[in-house]
Design a protein around this motif. Structure first.
Motif, mmCIF file in Angstrom:
data_model
loop_
_atom_site.group_PDB
_atom_site.id
_atom_site.type_symbol
_atom_site.label_atom_id
_atom_site.label_comp_id
_atom_site.label_asym_id
_atom_site.label_seq_id
_atom_site.Cartn_x
_atom_site.Cartn_y
_atom_site.Cartn_z
ATOM 1 N N PHE A 45 9.314 1.278 29.311
ATOM 2 C CA PHE A 45 9.875 2.483 28.707
ATOM 3 C C PHE A 45 11.033 3.028 29.529
ATOM 4 O O PHE A 45 11.076 2.883 30.753
ATOM 5 C CB PHE A 45 8.811 3.589 28.651
ATOM 6 N N ILE A 47 12.182 6.399 31.000
ATOM 7 C CA ILE A 47 11.621 7.689 31.397
ATOM 8 C C ILE A 47 12.768 8.676 31.499
ATOM 9 O O ILE A 47 13.714 8.463 32.273
ATOM 10 C CB ILE A 47 10.860 7.585 32.725
ATOM 11 N N GLN A 59 4.757 10.405 33.953
ATOM 12 C CA GLN A 59 5.037 9.416 32.920
ATOM 13 C C GLN A 59 4.810 8.000 33.440
ATOM 14 O O GLN A 59 4.292 7.135 32.715
ATOM 15 C CB GLN A 59 6.466 9.594 32.410
ATOM 16 N N ILE A 63 2.250 5.236 31.592
ATOM 17 C CA ILE A 63 2.600 3.914 31.092
ATOM 18 C C ILE A 63 1.965 2.816 31.940
ATOM 19 O O ILE A 63 1.609 1.750 31.436
ATOM 20 C CB ILE A 63 4.119 3.735 30.962
ATOM 21 N N THR A 260 12.173 6.488 23.653
ATOM 22 C CA THR A 260 11.852 6.728 25.045
ATOM 23 C C THR A 260 10.395 7.165 25.118
ATOM 24 O O THR A 260 9.753 7.360 24.099
ATOM 25 C CB THR A 260 12.768 7.821 25.673
ATOM 26 N N PHE A 261 9.892 7.405 26.348
ATOM 27 C CA PHE A 261 8.532 7.918 26.467
ATOM 28 C C PHE A 261 8.470 9.419 26.195
ATOM 29 O O PHE A 261 7.412 9.949 25.847
ATOM 30 C CB PHE A 261 7.978 7.634 27.866
ATOM 31 N N GLU A 265 3.883 11.052 23.385
ATOM 32 C CA GLU A 265 2.473 11.437 23.388
ATOM 33 C C GLU A 265 2.139 12.447 22.291
ATOM 34 O O GLU A 265 0.975 12.649 21.980
ATOM 35 C CB GLU A 265 2.093 11.996 24.759
ATOM 36 N N TRP A 271 2.057 5.950 19.694
ATOM 37 C CA TRP A 271 1.717 5.669 21.088
ATOM 38 C C TRP A 271 0.621 4.614 21.156
ATOM 39 O O TRP A 271 0.684 3.664 21.946
ATOM 40 C CB TRP A 271 1.323 6.967 21.776
#
Length: 386
Positions: A45, A47, A59, A63, A260-261, A265, A271
């Motif tokens: 990902f 971050i 983060q 991951i 992106t991350f 969530e 996710w």
């Protein structure tokens, strides 16, 4: 700046031996490939945390706990705490010095930053350009010639790591690949934008892989896990994400970064889908990294590929069809396509589905794998010699 490392085997090419995150020995200098861990396929990902180190660490842990093995970070003054935690989690880092440093002070101003991080085992590569294309770029570097100067400078200063660019923002078929300006080409393709055809992923990754092969560079893909934010736009559905991921694989990508991350969530189903693919790719890694690869267009948005390894061949087929990323995904009409994927000679034995989440088993008929595949479907089979 942005950075990753991967490798590409062109259609029908011989196997390539890879380092810990997919770097082909044949695709990068020996000093880059030396001294690394056993082969894996990179999954990770971006971050984005705006210099917020506690949030970057949070983060990273999220991951890492999910099994991802690479992350991209951007920091002006990177604390070694981030690199140490990444190493503990089994994550390699693509490190991006900030554009401000490059634009205002020139490449040599980054030497102190490179000195700080280059001895960390977690460091995988440096990013030297975002949205690289044939035209003028936003900010610095300003064009492909600037990227060349940076690559030549940094490669001499730290020959033991790779140099990555993110390709996007315009055509890249002329100047970008007119000489070797980087080691890794990661193409960004974000088609969930209110109507684009999802098959753009395969087409774009295949173009990138074909061009990268000219200079023994390594192609990756940057996949969409964000919402563009417009009134007719949305996050990818789990099925769309899975289809995009496997399109990239059958087009020859050797690593993936999700963009992106941030905010992912808040989308528990998406996710969960990104996490679920991690063990699938791990299961297929021996084929993806060491198999003899051949990709084939089988129909409208219907793509297949084979990886021959010993007495087995991995076969993957993806049906993107004419699927469009409209606001309401159910507006796409059903579009089942008939599959006939040619297999390497001699592979007409038992067929099985090695992934529990993808149980479809096709049939070998006259040297081809045949069956029917629904829209957004992904079939993953292993065929053996008799």
């Amino acid at each position: 700046l942005l950075m990753c490392l991967a490798c590409f085997g062109a259609a029908g090419c011989s196997p390539q031996h890879l380092d810990a995150l997919g770097t082909a020995d044949a695709a990068v200098p020996a000093d880059v490939a030396a001294g690394v861990a056993p082969a894996v396929f990179a999954q990770g990902f971006y971050i984005e945390a705006a210099e917020n180190v506690p949030e970057i660490l949070r983060q990273l842990r999220a991951i890492g706990d999910a099994g991802f093995n690479i992350a991209h970070i951007e920091l002006a003054d990177p604390p070694l705490e981030v690199f140490d935690e990444a190493q503990r989690l089994g994550i390699r880092l693509i490190f991006a010095p900030t554009k401000r440093q490059v634009c205002t002070q020139g490449p040599s101003a980054l030497y102190p930053v490179i000195d700080r991080v280059k001895s960390s085992p977690a460091l995988f590569a440096y990013n030297i350009a975002n949205d690289l294309h044939d035209g003028l770029l936003v900010g610095c570097p300003r064009n492909v010639d600037d990227v060349s100067a940076m690559y030549d400078d940094y490669k001499l200063y730290d020959p033991n790591h790779g140099f990555f660019v993110a390709i996007g923002g315009g055509s890249f078929k002329e100047r970008v690949f007119s000489k070797k300006r980087f080691d890794i080409a990661a193409v960004a393709i974000y088609p969930i934008n209110g109507g684009s055809p999802i098959r753009l992923v395969y087409e774009t990754v295949m173009d990138t892989a074909t061009m990268a092969a000219l200079w023994n560079q390594s192609p990756w893909v940057i996949l969409q896990t964000f919402n563009w934010g417009g009134a007719q736009q949305r996050y990818p559905t789990p099925g769309e994400y899975e289809n995009m991921m496997y399109q990239a694989v059958v087009a020859g990508a050797r690593g993936t970064l999700n963009s992106t991350f941030r905010n992912l969530e808040t989308q528990p189903q998406l996710w969960a889908a990104t996490k679920a693919i991690v063990p699938e790719i791990k299961r297929l890694t021996p084929f993806l990294l060491d198999g003899t690869f051949k990709a084939t267009v089988l129909g409208t948005g219907l793509y297949g590929a084979t990886w021959e390894l010993g007495d087995e061949v991995l076969a993957i087929v993806v049906n993107a069809g004419n699927y469009a990323s409209v606001l309401d995904p159910t507006m796409n009409a059903p579009f089942t396509q008939q599959v006939s994927l040619p297999l390497p000679i001699g592979f007409d034995g038992a067929v099985d589905a090695p992934l529990a989440n993808r149980p479809m088993v096709m049939t070998v008929v006259a040297g081809s794998l045949v069956g029917a595949l629904d829209l957004l479907g992904v079939a993953v089979n292993v065929v053996r010699k008799p």
